[in-house]
Motif scaffolding. Structure first.
Motif, PDB file in Angstrom:
ATOM      1  N   THR A 105      -7.915  -1.148  -0.468  1.00 22.14           N
ATOM      2  CA  THR A 105      -6.906  -1.771   0.399  1.00 22.14           C
ATOM      3  C   THR A 105      -6.933  -1.139   1.776  1.00 22.14           C
ATOM      4  N   TYR A 106      -7.008   0.191   1.823  1.00 21.15           N
ATOM      5  CA  TYR A 106      -7.103   0.873   3.117  1.00 21.15           C
ATOM      6  C   TYR A 106      -8.363   0.456   3.872  1.00 21.15           C
ATOM      7  N   TRP A 124      -5.907   4.476  -7.641  1.00 22.37           N
ATOM      8  CA  TRP A 124      -6.432   5.128  -6.439  1.00 22.37           C
ATOM      9  C   TRP A 124      -7.596   4.339  -5.852  1.00 22.37           C
ATOM     10  N   LEU A 156      -6.160   1.415  -4.068  1.00 15.96           N
ATOM     11  CA  LEU A 156      -5.551   1.861  -2.816  1.00 15.96           C
ATOM     12  C   LEU A 156      -6.627   2.107  -1.762  1.00 15.96           C
ATOM     13  N   ALA A 158      -8.198   8.495  -0.583  1.00 17.47           N
ATOM     14  CA  ALA A 158      -7.926   7.876  -1.880  1.00 17.47           C
ATOM     15  C   ALA A 158      -9.145   7.954  -2.793  1.00 17.47           C
ATOM     16  N   ALA A 209       0.834  -1.203   0.000  1.00 14.77           N
ATOM     17  CA  ALA A 209       0.000   0.000   0.000  1.00 14.77           C
ATOM     18  C   ALA A 209       0.871   1.255   0.000  1.00 14.77           C
ATOM     19  N   LEU A 249       2.319   1.604  -3.481  1.00 15.84           N
ATOM     20  CA  LEU A 249       1.311   2.041  -4.444  1.00 15.84           C
ATOM     21  C   LEU A 249       1.008   3.523  -4.269  1.00 15.84           C
ATOM     22  N   ARG A 250       0.871   3.973  -3.055  1.00 19.14           N
ATOM     23  CA  ARG A 250       0.570   5.386  -2.825  1.00 19.14           C
ATOM     24  C   ARG A 250       1.707   6.279  -3.303  1.00 19.14           C
ATOM     25  N   ASP A 266      -7.848   7.094   5.530  1.00 22.39           N
ATOM     26  CA  ASP A 266      -6.973   7.039   4.354  1.00 22.39           C
ATOM     27  C   ASP A 266      -7.757   6.589   3.123  1.00 22.39           C
TER      28      ASP A 266
END
Length: 383
Positions: free
Chosen positions: A163-164, A157, A160, A176, A138, A141-142, A172
């Motif tokens: 995932t968060y 995005w 991401l 995103a 993560a 990726l960010r 977060d």
């Protein structure tokens, strides 16, 4: 073994607390010890003054009487304080030392889970490694998305943000999703995911910021089930119970076949129904698994000519019809048979099968999505 260790540690703790209290005397000099000694010295001083003729016998006797009264009063006060300390403070500490571990053990046995084996630290190594790997990915990726001169692809995005969400980092995730929400390629799903993240970040409350995302999601796709769900949740939290209930039931009735999100809808509808004395809904736990052709049947059918293949299909339909004669309460079976007759271009038999299904649906909740499917099929067949 573990309980023996806990018991030993408890006894050691109690001993440490009680040991100072069991000592017979304190070595600290108190006021009760010092005052009588001072007054006794004053008695001797009075005797010396009388011997030197500084005071008369009557004055010396009066002074001695006053000093004796002070000695008696000081001794009595010291004994009362000592008794109070022994009976109050020491007793309280003894009771606390004994009861504290007993109460703690009772609470744990009642509210805890002493019978549930804990997972060893080493056994969680794989789980920790996976968590660390996801976290590292993560971060990478960010960094890649932020450093991209074009702002990073929207798909990145969205990934991401999701995932968060799985990591429990709702704030977060909101950040995103908002990156994509500000772009022209934002979809209805973008805004419904944003609404969910905002709600999760606010302890499940659909705040106005989430409601704006819900409205935008429904503008782009009125059939978005996630957006409808959170819109219903918003009205439920605003105590507009009936409106929240009707939104979910109406959206549920739009589906002609089972889809996984129906279970979430049914659970929420029934929660609302329980709070407002409204009808509950019952849904199948998943797509009904009906017997169908085996792999060998499919392989054999693929090698047949058109006439043989049609005959093969008719034989399968006949077997299904014969089974339903023995099992007339199989609602999904009648619907499958009706669909098969429709494919075989036998509308009369299809209508008859749908009528059987329609009769069985009378026993099902009004919100059952199969009602709409049967009605639509009968309208197409002119039945």
């Amino acid at each position: 073994m573990i309980w023996g260790i806990f018991g030993l540690l408890t006894l050691v703790a109690i001993g440490i607390v009680l040991y100072p209290l069991l000592l017979s005397k304190s070595n600290t000099l108190t006021r009760g010890d010092a005052v009588p000694a001072i007054l006794a010295d004053q008695m001797r001083e009075i005797q010396r003054d009388m011997d030197r003729g500084l005071i008369s016998e009557q004055e010396a006797q009066a002074a001695r009487l006053e000093i004796k009264k002070r000695i008696l009063a000081t001794t009595r006060n010291s004994e009362e304080k000592a008794g109070s300390s022994r009976n109050g403070g020491r007793g309280t500490l003894v009771v606390a030392a004994v009861l504290a571990p007993v109460i703690a053990a009772g609470y744990y046995l009642t509210m805890g889970s002493p019978e549930v084996p804990s997972m060893a630290f080493a056994a969680r190594a794989e789980e920790r490694a996976q968590t660390d790997e996801v976290t590292a990915l993560a971060i990478q990726l960010r960094e890649r998305l932020v450093s991209d001169p074009t702002g990073g692809p929207s798909e990145g995005w969205m990934l991401l943000g999701q995932t968060y969400q799985r990591m429990g980092r709702a704030a977060d995730a909101v950040e995103a999703f908002e990156v994509v929400a500000e772009r022209e390629d934002a979809t209805s799903a973008t805004f419904s995911m944003l609404a969910e993240a905002v709600a999760v970040a606010n302890d499940g409350v659909v705040i106005p910021r989430a409601k704006l995302a819900i409205d935008r999601a429904l503008d782009l796709d009125p059939s978005n089930p996630a957006a409808t769900y959170f819109e219903s949740l918003y009205y439920f939290q605003q105590e507009e119970t009936r409106k929240a209930y009707d939104l979910l039931v109406s959206r549920l009735n739009q589906e002609e076949a089972y889809v996984p999100w129906m279970e979430t809808y049914a659970a929420q509808i029934n929660r609302i129904a329980a709070a407002a004395d409204l009808p509950v809904v019952n849904l199948p736990s998943g797509p009904t698994s009906q017997p169908g052709p085996s792999a060998a049947d499919v392989a054999a059918a693929s090698e047949m000519n058109d006439a043989d293949r049609a005959e093969f299909i008719r034989s399968m339909v006949s077997r299904l019809a014969e089974r339903l004669e023995d099992e007339p309460d199989d609602l999904d079976g009648w619907m499958r048979l009706a669909n098969a007759y429709t494919v075989l271009q036998e509308p009369d038999r299809a209508v008859e099968a749908y009528r059987k299904a329609e009769a069985l649906l009378e026993q099902q909740p009004a919100s059952d999505p199969r009602r709409a499917a049967v009605r639509a099929a009968l309208e197409r067949l002119g039945g």
